[in-house]
Design an enzyme around this catalytic site. Structure first.
Site, mmCIF file in Angstrom:
data_model
loop_
_atom_site.group_PDB
_atom_site.id
_atom_site.type_symbol
_atom_site.label_atom_id
_atom_site.label_comp_id
_atom_site.label_asym_id
_atom_site.label_seq_id
_atom_site.Cartn_x
_atom_site.Cartn_y
_atom_site.Cartn_z
ATOM 1 N N TYR A 143 -1.252 -3.783 -7.142
ATOM 2 C CA TYR A 143 -0.996 -4.525 -5.901
ATOM 3 C C TYR A 143 -2.245 -4.562 -5.016
ATOM 4 C CZ TYR A 143 0.114 -5.602 -1.183
ATOM 5 O OH TYR A 143 0.059 -6.173 0.048
ATOM 6 N N CYS B 105 1.906 -7.991 14.319
ATOM 7 C CA CYS B 105 1.613 -8.532 15.654
ATOM 8 C C CYS B 105 0.946 -9.904 15.575
ATOM 9 C CB CYS B 105 0.733 -7.566 16.443
ATOM 10 S SG CYS B 105 1.602 -6.087 16.982
ATOM 11 N N ASP C 252 -9.332 -9.811 9.609
ATOM 12 C CA ASP C 252 -8.840 -8.466 9.310
ATOM 13 C C ASP C 252 -9.846 -7.340 9.576
ATOM 14 O OD1 ASP C 252 -6.687 -6.838 8.419
ATOM 15 O OD2 ASP C 252 -7.630 -6.602 6.470
ATOM 16 N N ARG D 18 1.997 -12.342 -0.559
ATOM 17 C CA ARG D 18 0.658 -12.656 -0.044
ATOM 18 C C ARG D 18 0.071 -13.949 -0.579
ATOM 19 N NH1 ARG D 18 -1.579 -8.604 3.580
ATOM 20 N NH2 ARG D 18 0.094 -7.090 3.639
ATOM 21 N N ARG E 160 0.847 -1.183 0.000
ATOM 22 C CA ARG E 160 0.000 0.000 0.000
ATOM 23 C C ARG E 160 0.889 1.242 0.000
ATOM 24 N NH1 ARG E 160 -2.182 0.988 4.286
ATOM 25 N NH2 ARG E 160 -1.309 -0.631 5.606
ATOM 26 N N HIS F 103 -10.692 -2.400 12.108
ATOM 27 C CA HIS F 103 -9.590 -3.236 11.612
ATOM 28 C C HIS F 103 -9.346 -4.363 12.631
ATOM 29 C CE1 HIS F 103 -5.167 -3.151 9.986
ATOM 30 N NE2 HIS F 103 -5.863 -4.124 9.465
ATOM 31 N N LYS G 295 -9.465 -2.501 2.139
ATOM 32 C CA LYS G 295 -9.130 -1.337 2.977
ATOM 33 C C LYS G 295 -9.918 -0.097 2.529
ATOM 34 C CE LYS G 295 -5.903 -3.724 5.150
ATOM 35 N NZ LYS G 295 -6.171 -4.292 6.481
ATOM 36 N N SER H 34 0.202 -3.714 12.431
ATOM 37 C CA SER H 34 0.779 -4.767 11.588
ATOM 38 C C SER H 34 1.955 -5.436 12.308
ATOM 39 C CB SER H 34 1.220 -4.185 10.255
ATOM 40 O OG SER H 34 2.133 -3.148 10.486
HETATM 41 O O1 TSX Z 1 1.760 -14.129 15.664
HETATM 42 C C1 TSX Z 1 2.400 -14.100 16.700
HETATM 43 N N1 TSX Z 1 1.747 -14.260 17.914
HETATM 44 C C2 TSX Z 1 0.265 -14.396 17.960
HETATM 45 C C3 TSX Z 1 -0.117 -15.794 17.734
HETATM 46 C C4 TSX Z 1 -1.331 -16.264 17.962
HETATM 47 N N2 TSX Z 1 3.758 -13.889 16.648
HETATM 48 C C5 TSX Z 1 4.446 -13.639 15.373
HETATM 49 C C6 TSX Z 1 4.484 -12.153 15.128
HETATM 50 C C7 TSX Z 1 4.846 -11.794 13.728
HETATM 51 C C8 TSX Z 1 3.649 -11.787 12.811
HETATM 52 C C9 TSX Z 1 4.472 -13.881 17.804
HETATM 53 N N3 TSX Z 1 5.790 -13.709 18.029
HETATM 54 C C10 TSX Z 1 3.846 -14.086 19.041
HETATM 55 C C11 TSX Z 1 2.443 -14.308 19.103
HETATM 56 O O2 TSX Z 1 1.891 -14.497 20.176
HETATM 57 N N4 TSX Z 1 4.804 -14.021 20.012
HETATM 58 C C12 TSX Z 1 5.962 -13.778 19.367
HETATM 59 C C13 TSX Z 1 7.282 -13.604 20.032
HETATM 60 C C14 TSX Z 1 7.925 -14.965 20.206
HETATM 61 C C15 TSX Z 1 8.672 -15.520 19.197
HETATM 62 C C16 TSX Z 1 9.246 -16.768 19.384
HETATM 63 C C17 TSX Z 1 9.074 -17.441 20.594
HETATM 64 C C18 TSX Z 1 8.303 -16.881 21.597
HETATM 65 C C19 TSX Z 1 7.730 -15.647 21.396
HETATM 66 N N5 TSX Z 1 9.643 -18.681 20.907
HETATM 67 C C20 TSX Z 1 10.445 -19.460 20.175
HETATM 68 O O3 TSX Z 1 10.806 -19.078 19.098
HETATM 69 C C21 TSX Z 1 10.830 -20.774 20.717
HETATM 70 MN MN MN Z 2 -5.091 -5.415 7.963
#
Ligand code: TSX
Ligand code: MN
Length: 591
Positions: free
Chosen positions: A197, A250, A275, A373, A69, A226, A206, A248
């Protein structure tokens, strides 16, 4: 195809502008879509993938300058500049129409214009809204066919006099210097040019379902957010629904499709949406109900694996369009960073270059674009909710906000009441992930994860949230929470395992909604007593739990200063409730 005069008049006007050589109405039939797929393959616009391993799946690669975007080229064109607010680009409608008409003039000469009638939400649902997108891109038609409900049934629902969002898209020549994504909320219109895109051209998503719909919702008394929507089933078979908004990166799609850990057997997550949520108060019971206006998932591929999101990966195994991922040439399947640890040797990277994937990745190259994507039908998802097509939506028990915060926000807390909850959403923020381990990233404020998506002045948007709260009894309104899966220890390590184990936090949230557990009152809201969070089977010490649930004055004092700066841009237009909540928070933190 239709006798709707508003449609026919608009079509004549648009035809005279873009001057297509050919016109095709999209009826939504499988025969028509199959013919378009074949045509796109014959012109090279799409590549047919391995039909044994990935039946119905296709590949598309965008121009290298057209992979995301473009917020700096996205406009909200209202008569008054103040109505667009400080977070949107603005130009007077007349000026913008003049500028764009020059660009669209003859842009479909020598091309076919596809007319896509589409419904956001189940066809005929009282929540749903209709759009018609004109486009010169088969890729857009085929993506819209996955992401929305399209074709003849939509025109029937529109009827002879129904209103619709007028959407004009031309990829023209994908010139980034003349790329515009423009919304005219007062005209119910969206004009997009010089991009091919997803987020810029699938105008139902969006552009309509957030920017235009947020404007409609403000005027009509509902909300376009959102947010993911999930149903949480307990071992007794009861299902309660939660909406959640995150900035984004998370993992919103991951949470929407979460698989609980072994130890919580009997619990299950059902995905309603990943979303966007459209929310309305049901006059019968006074509760807030949500639908997912979309029909598919336009998900980020990198990072999606059997481990991080089994259900999303399953959803991509048939009838899916992949954009800008890598191709494994040995068997014409797809690959992206984070799928597994085994990049294909004989690969085509997203730009189209043939490479030895193993060497390429070993040298630090990326085979798939980081924003590559999948466009997958929602019905492919193994955990799609039985309520996904319910035209009345699902009743929402809790609204969850979140962000990526190393030190500030605890794992979870509950807002004191609706007004405070709106403030918690309005002060949402995420820290940039590029920061080295241990270092605290740059704070980006992103209220309700809507900063790029509110189609009007964000100060008025906060006001609309307060208004919605006034229309619900306190015991009927969803309870509001904040989560942070990304709290870090002093060595920069993540303290919470995240992913499936987030189910433990969702269970606490629902226990709070049901009044089943007490909580500790802190300056920022209610935090769990650690005994009430089920940590059975987790390798996590009491000290780490204390740290995860702690609220530290030094970080909050710093954040409040940042909040003040952010809110200052709204001047007099900021609702008094926001400044009151900010003042009250500051007093509680300093008490
Ligand atoms: O999506 C994630 N969530 C929500 C899941 C339901 N991610 C990925 C974020 C990028 C899109 C996460 N990353 C989450 C999470 O709850 N937590 C983390 C951080 C994290 C990364 C790796 C580990 C623990 C926490 N552990 C190992 O790699 C072993
Ligand atoms: Mn979104």
């Amino acid at each position: 195809m239709t006798n709707n005069k508003k449609v026919l008049t608009w079509l004549e006007e648009m035809k005279a502008l873009v001057k297509p050589s050919n016109i095709v109405w999209i009826d939504g039939s499988e025969e028509q879509l199959e013919a378009l797929r074949a045509e796109a393959v014959s012109t090279g616009e799409m590549i047919k993938l391995n039909q044994e391993k990935l039946p119905g799946c296709y590949y598309h690669r965008t121009a290298e300058n057209d992979v995301a975007r473009v917020e700096d080229r996205t406009f909200i064109c209202t008569t008054k500049k103040e109505d667009a607010g400080p977070n949107n680009n603005w130009m007077a409608p007349a000026e913008m129409y003049a500028k764009l008409k020059a660009l669209y003039d003859g842009s479909m000469d020598g091309r076919t214009m596809y007319i896509i009638p589409y419904s956001m939400g189940p066809v005929g649902s009282p929540f749903s809204k209709i759009g018609i997108e004109l486009t010169d891109s088969i890729y857009v038609v085929l993506n819209m066919a996955i992401m929305t409900r399209i074709g003849t049934p939509v025109l029937e629902a529109l009827g002879e006099d129904g209103d619709f969002v007028k959407c004009l898209h031309s990829k023209k020549d994908v010139n980034p210097d003349e790329r515009y994504i423009v919304h005219f909320p007062e005209d119910n219109a969206i004009w997009s040019i010089n991009s091919a895109y997803g987020g810029n051209v699938l105008l139902g998503k969006k552009c309509f379902a957030l920017r235009i719909a947020s404007y409609l919702g403000k005027n009509e008394g509902w909300m376009a957010e959102h947010m993911l929507i999930l149903g949480l089933e307990n071992p007794q078979g009861e299902v309660k629904y939660i909406c959640a908004a995150f900035p984004s990166a998370c993992g919103k799609t991951n949470l929407a499709m979460l698989i609980p850990p072994e130890i919580l057997k009997g619990y299950k997550v059902w995905t309603v949406g990943d979303d966007i949520a459209w929310l309305r108060i049901n006059p019968k019971d006074g509760r807030l109900y949500a639908i997912n206006p979309e029909a598919g998932f336009f998900g980020v591929a990198p990072g999606t694996s059997e481990k991080t999101n089994f259900n999303a990966l399953e959803a991509t195994k048939k009838n899916t369009i992949f954009t800008n991922v890598a191709i494994n040439n040995e068997d014409k399947t797809v690959w992206w960073e984070g799928l597994d640890k085994n990049p294909p040797a004989d690969a085509t990277e997203w730009t189209g270059k043939l490479v030895n994937g193993k060497d390429f990745v070993a040298q630090g190259g990326k085979l798939a674009h980081p924003n590559s994507r999948f466009t997958a039908p929602a019905i492919n998802c193994p955990c799609i909710s039985p309520e996904f097509e319910n035209p009345q939506g699902v009743p929402i028990s809790a609204i969850v906000f979140g962000g990526r915060r190393a030190k500030t926000a605890p794992l979870v807390y509950q807002a004191r009441d609706w007004e405070h909850g709106v403030f918690v959403g309005a002060t949402m923020a995420s820290e940039t992930t590029a920061a080295a381990a241990g270092a605290v990233g740059v704070v980006r404020r992103d209220p309700m994860a809507m900063k790029p998506f509110v189609g009007y002045n964000m100060a008025d948007y906060f006001g609309h949230w307060f208004e919605m709260g006034k229309k619900m009894d306190a015991d009927k309104a969803p309870k509001i929470f904040h989560v942070n899966w990304f709290r870090r220890g002093d060595e920069g390590e993540f303290l919470w395992p995240g992913f499936g184990d987030n189910m433990r936090v969702l269970n606490w949230i629902l226990d709070r909604c049901d009044g089943k557990v007490d909580a500790k009152e802190t300056a920022i809201g209610y935090v769990p007593f650690k005994e009430d969070l089920n940590t059975e089977g987790l390798d996590i010490t009491d000290e780490v739990m204390d740290e995860l649930l702690s609220v530290k004055k030094e970080y909050w004092t710093e954040d409040i200063e940042n909040q003040k700066e952010f809110f200052a841009q709204f001047g007099d237009r900021l609702p008094k409730e926001i400044s009151d909540e900010l003042k009250a928070l500051e007093e509680r933190i300093n008490a």
